[in-house]
Scaffold this motif. Structure first.
Motif, mmCIF file in Angstrom:
data_model
loop_
_atom_site.group_PDB
_atom_site.id
_atom_site.type_symbol
_atom_site.label_atom_id
_atom_site.label_comp_id
_atom_site.label_asym_id
_atom_site.label_seq_id
_atom_site.Cartn_x
_atom_site.Cartn_y
_atom_site.Cartn_z
ATOM 1 N N UNK A 200 1.057 -1.360 -0.147
ATOM 2 C CA UNK A 200 0.410 -0.347 0.336
ATOM 3 C C UNK A 200 0.563 1.267 -0.126
ATOM 4 N N UNK A 201 0.768 2.058 -1.474
ATOM 5 C CA UNK A 201 1.918 2.910 -0.917
ATOM 6 C C UNK A 201 0.871 4.432 -0.631
ATOM 7 N N UNK A 202 1.144 5.034 0.104
ATOM 8 C CA UNK A 202 0.370 6.205 0.214
ATOM 9 C C UNK A 202 0.992 7.428 1.695
ATOM 10 N N UNK A 203 0.646 8.204 1.417
ATOM 11 C CA UNK A 203 1.144 9.740 1.542
ATOM 12 C C UNK A 203 0.810 10.200 3.013
ATOM 13 N N UNK A 204 -1.426 9.625 3.084
ATOM 14 C CA UNK A 204 -1.806 9.648 4.424
ATOM 15 C C UNK A 204 -1.015 8.404 4.903
ATOM 16 N N UNK A 205 0.160 8.519 5.943
ATOM 17 C CA UNK A 205 0.070 7.617 6.640
ATOM 18 C C UNK A 205 -0.277 7.171 7.850
#
Ligand code: ATP
Length: 246
Positions: A200-205
């Motif tokens: 899962x690649x996310x900016x929303x850590x």
């Protein structure tokens, strides 16, 4: 030891246009039945890793200059994208990339083009159970759905081929908190009830660390921190720099 790893990236270096070093010496792995999050700010190199894993770097003049990408015991770093999908490594791309003029049903069937008709029917049933809303809107034109519904179609389409590893690029991007909840709940369910493996690649850590088992944090093309997701969520630096709780 890579024997228990589904996906294992070692010392990966990716360069665009023979000059821009987007990923430098990155190693990471995903073991079966886990959700692994890849976090970091805009431009850190997360999408480049996914592009490397799915074999599409060449379309953007990107090149793997060093390192290896091992999937289920095979080096896939030189395979064409369709062969990688055939091996069971499937992407939910950033921005969903649906066939907008086609219906929800048609988009889902596209995702199952590699499986036989019997499996296709089973997978469709499975996706409709996960996302009842897609069943209701099966005959709707995808391009007219809300952003959240389109993201559900994108996830559903990827699940149609019964992937061994599901990779998602920024699934929460631009979606309302309630829709993010819905989609992340499905990812958790896939892991807990179906043993799914997810990168899962996310900016929303914040969201990603809630459902992930393990996480890597990238900065300027490098992994700067990694660990169990709950440990990272409680780490002082992570709180300050990535969760905005400083
Ligand atoms: P984002 O959240 O914006 O997708 P990211 O962490 O996924 O960010 P990447 O998209 O992998 O980061 O970008 C890493 C670096 O590579 C950035 O400096 C970016 O400008 C550069 N880059 C990405 N794609 C290309 C490309 N096609 N050509 C040249 N440079 C690129």
């Amino acid at each position: 030891d890579d024997s228990e790893n589904l996906l294992s990236i070692r010392n990966l270096k990716v360069v665009y246009n023979s000059s821009i070093e987007a990923v430098r010496d990155v190693s990471l792995s995903v073991s079966a039945g886990k959700i692994v999050a890849l976090l970091g700010a805009n431009g850190a190199g997360k999408s480049t890793i996914l592009k490397g894993v799915s074999g599409v770097l060449f379309t953007e003049d990107g090149e793997i200059e060093n390192g290896s990408i091992n999937f289920r015991g095979e080096n896939i770093s030189e395979l064409m994208p369709d062969l990688i999908v055939g091996r069971g490594l499937v992407q939910v791309p950033e921005g969903r990339r649906l066939f907008a003029p086609l219906t929800v049903h048609e988009n889902l069937v596209m995702g199952g083009h590699l499986v036989g008709s019997k499996v296709l029917a089973e997978r469709l049933e499975f996706v409709f159970e996960l996302f009842p809303r897609l069943k209701e809107k099966a005959s709707h034109i995808s391009g007219y759905l809300s952003g959240g519904e389109q993201q559900m179609v994108a996830v559903g389409r990827a699940l149609m081929s019964d992937p061994k590893l599901l990779c998602l690029d920024e699934p929460s991007l631009g979606l309302a908190p309630q829709i993010i909840d819905e989609i992340f709940k499905v990812l958790r369910k896939l892991r807990d009830e179906n043993g799914a493996s997810i990168l899962l690649v996310e900016q929303n850590a914040h969201r990603a660390l809630e459902i992930a088992d393990y996480a890597y944090i990238m900065e300027n093309g490098r992994v700067v921190m990694d660990g169990a997701a709950d440990a990272l969520a409680n780490n002082r630096d992570v709180k300050e720099f990535y969760l905005g709780l400083g």
